[in-house]
Design a protein around this motif. Structure first.
Motif, PDB file in Angstrom:
ATOM      1  N   PRO A  34      79.382  66.195  38.987  1.00 30.92           N
ATOM      2  CA  PRO A  34      79.010  67.513  39.487  1.00 30.92           C
ATOM      3  C   PRO A  34      77.504  67.698  39.500  1.00 30.92           C
ATOM      4  CG  PRO A  34      80.718  67.672  37.803  1.00 30.92           C
ATOM      5  CD  PRO A  34      80.213  66.277  37.785  1.00 30.92           C
ATOM      6  N   ASP A  97      87.028  76.989  47.793  1.00 30.09           N
ATOM      7  CA  ASP A  97      87.031  75.996  46.719  1.00 30.09           C
ATOM      8  C   ASP A  97      87.072  74.582  47.291  1.00 30.09           C
ATOM      9  OD1 ASP A  97      87.253  78.065  44.709  1.00 30.09           O
ATOM     10  OD2 ASP A  97      89.335  78.283  45.367  1.00 30.09           O
ATOM     11  N   VAL A 245      85.508  68.989  48.217  1.00 31.34           N
ATOM     12  CA  VAL A 245      85.633  69.925  47.101  1.00 31.34           C
ATOM     13  C   VAL A 245      84.261  70.519  46.816  1.00 31.34           C
ATOM     14  CG1 VAL A 245      86.152  70.164  44.637  1.00 31.34           C
ATOM     15  CG2 VAL A 245      87.604  68.724  46.099  1.00 31.34           C
ATOM     16  N   ARG A 247      81.316  72.048  44.825  1.00 35.70           N
ATOM     17  CA  ARG A 247      80.885  71.835  43.440  1.00 35.70           C
ATOM     18  C   ARG A 247      80.715  73.157  42.694  1.00 35.70           C
ATOM     19  NH1 ARG A 247      78.999  66.828  42.043  1.00 35.70           N
ATOM     20  NH2 ARG A 247      78.581  65.342  43.720  1.00 35.70           N
ATOM     21  N   ARG A 248      80.882  73.065  41.362  1.00 37.26           N
ATOM     22  CA  ARG A 248      80.572  74.196  40.482  1.00 37.26           C
ATOM     23  C   ARG A 248      79.625  73.710  39.400  1.00 37.26           C
ATOM     24  NH1 ARG A 248      85.539  76.068  37.418  1.00 37.26           N
ATOM     25  NH2 ARG A 248      85.033  74.262  36.167  1.00 37.26           N
ATOM     26  N   GLU A 255      87.071  74.505  40.924  1.00 34.62           N
ATOM     27  CA  GLU A 255      86.900  73.074  41.174  1.00 34.62           C
ATOM     28  C   GLU A 255      88.107  72.274  40.705  1.00 34.62           C
ATOM     29  OE1 GLU A 255      83.396  69.701  40.617  1.00 34.62           O
ATOM     30  OE2 GLU A 255      83.429  71.491  39.337  1.00 34.62           O
TER      31      GLU A 255
END
Length: 286
Positions: A34, A97, A245, A247-248, A255
């Motif tokens: 991430p 998301d 996906v 990112r967080r 995520e």
């Protein structure tokens, strides 16, 4: 649950039934770390996965039925939403998301480069088709592939309207080169793109190229055109759709749920479901 904990198992599953190159791409994406910075204090609902997708990913209202077993298996609630031309701006604004879009999008590449998304995982494709008069005057329905089909049109010098929209122009240039760069008044390029080019082809009783999904949308509109679609199971006509996906951080994203949905979509049994899906009137995967 740590979303990274099951990734060695996920990597093994991603490689099953996929070309080596695709598996390599998926592996890189799944193992990406991430991005750093930001905060998770404003994280999205952990029970909901917001799937933002291009329209072509849901031809025939396909996505709802595809993700229903995932919802039953995991308890997540998947909320699919069709994005516009600014789909990755929407994702940057934490409105998704996970994003499903065409792999060739420059915006997709920049989204990942900028650190907003994991490496894309290829999931499925949608198709570009030949459109022509319902009588098929040249008989391209008997052609083995798109190059042969265009060669038949060229040999008959039947009118063909060039559609200058992105991938359709690329495919036209490819088949035109493949059959020896024929010339003549039968090749008509009025500088039109998308539905405008298709309507011009219908007006002239000509052939053209366009995506199957937007063509079906046009045919369901109040002003359909007098053309029919011919599908070829050829990689030239396929546009790859991938999931990214989000990112967080940055953004308010689920995520973990998005990674779970991505893993689900590339499972062999779900890939088989995608492969077996048919639209009424078409006997090939779309």
């Amino acid at each position: 649950m740590d979303p990274h904990s099951s990734r060695p198992h996920l990597l093994r599953r991603l490689k099953v039934g996929l070309p080596a190159a695709a598996a390599a791409i998926l592996a890189v994406g799944v193992l990406s770390a991430p991005a750093s910075g930001g905060t998770t204090d404003d994280a999205a609902d952990p029970g909901t996965v917001r799937l933002l997708h291009v329209g072509a990913a849901d031809t025939g209202n396909f996505l709802g039925a595809l993700v229903a077993p995932f919802e039953q298996e995991t308890g997540y609630d998947v909320v699919p939403t069709t994005g516009g031309i600014d789909i990755f701006d929407q994702a940057r604004a934490s409105e998704a998301d996970i994003v499903m879009a065409h792999l060739g999008f420059t915006e997709l590449q920049q989204f990942v480069i900028d650190g907003y998304g994991h490496w894309p995982a290829t999931v499925m494709s949608n198709t570009v088709v030949f459109l022509g008069p319902p009588t098929d005057p040249v008989g391209i329905a008997t052609a083995a592939d798109p190059v042969e089909a265009f060669g038949m049109i060229a040999e008959a010098e039947h009118p063909f309207v060039v559609n200058n929209l992105g991938e359709t122009r690329f495919i036209f240039d490819t088949v035109w080169n493949a059959v020896g760069r024929p010339a003549g008044d039968w090749i008509i390029d009025p500088g039109l793109s998308g539905p405008a080019a298709v309507r011009e082809a219908a007006r002239r009783g000509a052939y053209t190229l366009w995506g199957l999904h937007p063509f079906l949308m046009l045919q369901s509109s109040p002003q359909p055109v007098n053309l029919t679609a011919q599908i070829y199971g050829d990689s030239l006509m396929q546009r790859i759709l991938a999931t990214v996906v989000v990112r967080r951080p940055p953004g308010r994203v689920n995520e973990e749920g998005a990674l779970a949905l991505q893993e689900y979509l590339v499972r062999p049994d779900i890939q088989a479901t995608i492969r077996n899906f048919r639209l009424e009137g078409f006997d090939m995967p779309v």
